[in-house]
Scaffold this motif. Sequence first.
Motif, PDB file in Angstrom:
ATOM      1  N   LEU A 342       0.824  -1.202   0.000  1.00  0.00           N
ATOM      2  CA  LEU A 342       0.000   0.000   0.000  1.00  0.00           C
ATOM      3  C   LEU A 342       0.864   1.260   0.000  1.00  0.00           C
ATOM      4  N   LEU A 343       1.865   1.288   0.858  1.00  0.00           N
ATOM      5  CA  LEU A 343       2.698   2.479   0.968  1.00  0.00           C
ATOM      6  C   LEU A 343       3.520   2.705  -0.289  1.00  0.00           C
ATOM      7  N   LEU A 344       4.152   1.657  -0.779  1.00  0.00           N
ATOM      8  CA  LEU A 344       4.977   1.772  -1.982  1.00  0.00           C
ATOM      9  C   LEU A 344       4.128   2.209  -3.170  1.00  0.00           C
ATOM     10  N   SER A 345       2.933   1.645  -3.292  1.00  0.00           N
ATOM     11  CA  SER A 345       2.051   1.986  -4.400  1.00  0.00           C
ATOM     12  C   SER A 345       1.552   3.424  -4.286  1.00  0.00           C
ATOM     13  N   GLY A 346       1.169   3.829  -3.084  1.00  0.00           N
ATOM     14  CA  GLY A 346       0.708   5.202  -2.910  1.00  0.00           C
ATOM     15  C   GLY A 346       1.780   6.211  -3.265  1.00  0.00           C
ATOM     16  N   MET A 347       3.024   5.941  -2.871  1.00  0.00           N
ATOM     17  CA  MET A 347       4.141   6.836  -3.180  1.00  0.00           C
ATOM     18  C   MET A 347       4.311   6.999  -4.687  1.00  0.00           C
ATOM     19  N   SER A 348       4.171   5.909  -5.414  1.00  0.00           N
ATOM     20  CA  SER A 348       4.479   5.921  -6.841  1.00  0.00           C
ATOM     21  C   SER A 348       3.300   6.361  -7.698  1.00  0.00           C
ATOM     22  N   LEU A 349       2.100   5.900  -7.347  1.00  0.00           N
ATOM     23  CA  LEU A 349       0.936   6.242  -8.168  1.00  0.00           C
ATOM     24  C   LEU A 349       0.653   7.736  -8.173  1.00  0.00           C
ATOM     25  N   MET A 350       0.977   8.429  -7.079  1.00  0.00           N
ATOM     26  CA  MET A 350       0.672   9.857  -7.039  1.00  0.00           C
ATOM     27  C   MET A 350       1.517  10.661  -8.013  1.00  0.00           C
ATOM     28  N   HIS A 351       2.602  10.068  -8.516  1.00  0.00           N
ATOM     29  CA  HIS A 351       3.452  10.799  -9.462  1.00  0.00           C
ATOM     30  C   HIS A 351       3.267  10.308 -10.894  1.00  0.00           C
ATOM     31  N   ARG A 352       2.252   9.490 -11.127  1.00  0.00           N
ATOM     32  CA  ARG A 352       1.939   9.061 -12.487  1.00  0.00           C
ATOM     33  C   ARG A 352       1.008  10.065 -13.157  1.00  0.00           C
ATOM     34  N   SER A 353       1.067  10.086 -14.480  1.00  0.00           N
ATOM     35  CA  SER A 353       0.302  11.086 -15.232  1.00  0.00           C
ATOM     36  C   SER A 353      -1.197  10.836 -15.257  1.00  0.00           C
ATOM     37  N   PRO A 354      -1.673   9.613 -15.536  1.00  0.00           N
ATOM     38  CA  PRO A 354      -3.129   9.435 -15.677  1.00  0.00           C
ATOM     39  C   PRO A 354      -3.870   9.813 -14.394  1.00  0.00           C
ATOM     40  N   PRO A 355      -4.921  10.608 -14.507  1.00  0.00           N
ATOM     41  CA  PRO A 355      -5.685  11.000 -13.305  1.00  0.00           C
ATOM     42  C   PRO A 355      -6.211   9.809 -12.519  1.00  0.00           C
ATOM     43  N   ARG A 356      -6.564   8.708 -13.212  1.00  0.00           N
ATOM     44  CA  ARG A 356      -7.098   7.553 -12.475  1.00  0.00           C
ATOM     45  C   ARG A 356      -6.036   6.956 -11.558  1.00  0.00           C
ATOM     46  N   ASP A 357      -4.749   6.964 -12.012  1.00  0.00           N
ATOM     47  CA  ASP A 357      -3.676   6.467 -11.153  1.00  0.00           C
ATOM     48  C   ASP A 357      -3.470   7.396  -9.970  1.00  0.00           C
ATOM     49  N   PHE A 358      -3.534   8.693 -10.243  1.00  0.00           N
ATOM     50  CA  PHE A 358      -3.349   9.668  -9.161  1.00  0.00           C
ATOM     51  C   PHE A 358      -4.447   9.526  -8.113  1.00  0.00           C
ATOM     52  N   GLU A 359      -5.697   9.410  -8.555  1.00  0.00           N
ATOM     53  CA  GLU A 359      -6.795   9.269  -7.602  1.00  0.00           C
ATOM     54  C   GLU A 359      -6.689   7.946  -6.845  1.00  0.00           C
ATOM     55  N   ARG A 360      -6.204   6.902  -7.510  1.00  0.00           N
ATOM     56  CA  ARG A 360      -6.000   5.618  -6.827  1.00  0.00           C
ATOM     57  C   ARG A 360      -4.976   5.775  -5.704  1.00  0.00           C
ATOM     58  N   ALA A 361      -3.956   6.613  -5.926  1.00  0.00           N
ATOM     59  CA  ALA A 361      -2.967   6.864  -4.873  1.00  0.00           C
ATOM     60  C   ALA A 361      -3.636   7.419  -3.625  1.00  0.00           C
ATOM     61  N   GLY A 362      -4.588   8.357  -3.823  1.00  0.00           N
ATOM     62  CA  GLY A 362      -5.304   8.902  -2.673  1.00  0.00           C
ATOM     63  C   GLY A 362      -6.112   7.836  -1.947  1.00  0.00           C
ATOM     64  N   GLU A 363      -6.779   6.952  -2.716  1.00  0.00           N
ATOM     65  CA  GLU A 363      -7.545   5.866  -2.100  1.00  0.00           C
ATOM     66  C   GLU A 363      -6.629   4.951  -1.284  1.00  0.00           C
ATOM     67  N   LEU A 365      -3.649   5.606   0.071  1.00  0.00           N
ATOM     68  CA  LEU A 365      -3.109   6.244   1.271  1.00  0.00           C
ATOM     69  C   LEU A 365      -4.198   6.474   2.324  1.00  0.00           C
ATOM     70  N   GLN A 366      -5.423   6.807   1.885  1.00  0.00           N
ATOM     71  CA  GLN A 366      -6.521   6.963   2.839  1.00  0.00           C
ATOM     72  C   GLN A 366      -6.807   5.638   3.532  1.00  0.00           C
ATOM     73  N   HIS A 367      -6.785   4.553   2.767  1.00  0.00           N
ATOM     74  CA  HIS A 367      -7.003   3.240   3.356  1.00  0.00           C
ATOM     75  C   HIS A 367      -5.899   2.898   4.345  1.00  0.00           C
ATOM     76  N   LEU A 368      -4.679   3.265   3.995  1.00  0.00           N
ATOM     77  CA  LEU A 368      -3.543   2.911   4.840  1.00  0.00           C
ATOM     78  C   LEU A 368      -3.555   3.678   6.152  1.00  0.00           C
ATOM     79  N   VAL A 369      -3.905   4.970   6.136  1.00  0.00           N
ATOM     80  CA  VAL A 369      -3.927   5.707   7.404  1.00  0.00           C
ATOM     81  C   VAL A 369      -5.069   5.213   8.294  1.00  0.00           C
ATOM     82  N   GLY A 370      -6.140   4.702   7.682  1.00  0.00           N
ATOM     83  CA  GLY A 370      -7.189   4.098   8.492  1.00  0.00           C
ATOM     84  C   GLY A 370      -6.747   2.783   9.105  1.00  0.00           C
ATOM     85  N   ARG A 371      -5.923   2.063   8.365  1.00  0.00           N
ATOM     86  CA  ARG A 371      -5.441   0.761   8.828  1.00  0.00           C
ATOM     87  C   ARG A 371      -4.308   0.903   9.834  1.00  0.00           C
ATOM     88  N   ARG A 372      -3.470   1.917   9.624  1.00  0.00           N
ATOM     89  CA  ARG A 372      -2.308   2.121  10.499  1.00  0.00           C
ATOM     90  C   ARG A 372      -2.260   3.594  10.945  1.00  0.00           C
TER      91      ARG A 372
END
Length: 591
Positions: A342-363, A365-372
């Motif tokens: 989750l952490l590795l993916s959130g770090m990387s997806l937020m710097h990808r160009s497609p908006p869907r990847d960027f929004e997935r990064a937010g999902e 990281l939001q899931h991860l802060v709820g979990r940890r």
Amino acid sequence: MPLDQAPRRRRRAILVVDVVESVRLMRLHEDAFIGRWRRFAREVQVELLPAHGGRLVKSLGDGMLLDFRDAHAALAAGLALRDFVERHRGGAQDPVAFALRMGLHVAEVIVDELDIYGSGVNLAARLAELSRPGDITISPEARDECVDGLDAVFEDLGEVYLKHIDEPVHAIRVHAGSLHPGMIQSRAWPVDRLDGALASVAVMPFGGLTADSPMGELIADSVIAHLSRSDSLRVISRLSSSALATRSLSSGKIGELLGCDHLLAGRCLAVGSRRLITAELTIAATGEVLWADRIESSEEELLSPDDPVTREIAWQAVRAILERSLRHAVNTPLPSLQDFSLLLSGMSLMHRSPPRDFERAGEVLQHLVGRRPRAAQPWALLAQWRVLRVTRGLCDDTAAEARHALDHTRRAAECDAENALAPAVEGFVHCHLLKDLAGAQSRLDHALAIKPNEPLAWLFQCVVDGFRGDGERAWNSARRAISLSPLDPMRPYFDGLAASAALAAGLLDDAVMLAERSLRLNRNHLPTLRALAIARVERGELALARELGARVVALDPDFSLRTYMSGAPRGAAASTRERYSMALRAAGLPP
């Protein structure tokens, strides 16, 4: 070997095997004992020794002298010998049932085709005399080549006096109940994957050359050194991975014993004066190959302080781990993912160009802060995502995003006051959302006071330096950031911001190289496209610059030079912004 030829001296593991109370057995049941011993010796020579790479030097009728390449092979053979004897016992009333006692030592001995000679052989024999029935007693030299709990269970006997040996000898007992190689459960302590490291990797020594060549260990050392500079990996010590290098263990068992997710192994072959290195990265649990390559080099190059071959192997390994985590994160329901994925993916997806990847990064990281919720790093990264959401034009309420971002950095600081990433990202918030360079600098100073080697703090520092018009300092800050995390999973982001720093310093060739390297992995990153367009204009490459300008307009139809000029933070150097604006106008950007 002819008798007039000098015998060879080699480091070998010597295992002496002795039958307990052989004189009594021979006296009472000579024929039966001899028959049992002959069958035993034949089985040993035909089946057991070939399986462990051993050689029968001599059999004396009530004992054996065995020769092995290394101690853990000799010890495995000794345990197998003991079990063989136990399996062939005829029960409590068997008159010729016998037990073995053994001694193991590793030493330089003289070897020929008939025998082995030297004081090391005598010491192994004396250690055998010290053993109890069913036990093996070994020397420290043999113990050093073995792993407690993997090869056997050891007991330190301290210093003992042995017959015909003047000085006391340190002895170690191998218990009769010792575990067999590869039969133990994982010895690795559980690691909090959010407390610093993410994925984990063990680098095995590279094989292929002669047994006495250190090149395989040196290659592994160099790869480990490069990998250890990444904050995204937990790298297993070479001392631990080397302990398993020659074991006949599956990748899954090695991963279990070392507590790692990935294995990196390879071979180094001599091809004339050149060296051909093959490397392979696998998932430890399954053996699935993530990446493999063959690279040719010279021995001099491999021994150089900044060897490009091992650096490239390390970078490709990090990239392969990252790409797998991203594929997994995009296609897997969030509750099924591990924390480090989750952490590795959130770090990387937020710097990808497609908006869907960027929004997935937010999902993610939001899931991860709820979990940890008590882990600092996810909160800090979520704050960074909020900033990028504004800079990418995906949010109209900048004030609200700034409040959210600062709340996230506050939560990160509450989780860990010594976490430098939180104030570093807070500096990023002040720079891009609050347009406050002085506030940004204050937060970055705090981050670097906590951790002078925090890569993202130096990366954000180069942005602040660039806005202030201090190109030389911006370039130095960018280079420091990259040097602190050369294998960072966000490398395209590092390269993109470093390209802007090189541009601020007037280093146009460096700016072009870094921007192109960044865009190869993230082709539509707008700030990097703009930086490359400016560099092309200033190098007189107007046709290439206009192509880049057209890409910027296609990706961001609302962009204008007027909004670009008004978007600079307070305290930004007007001259630098005007310089960039003129170049972007020449590249075809609308006024």
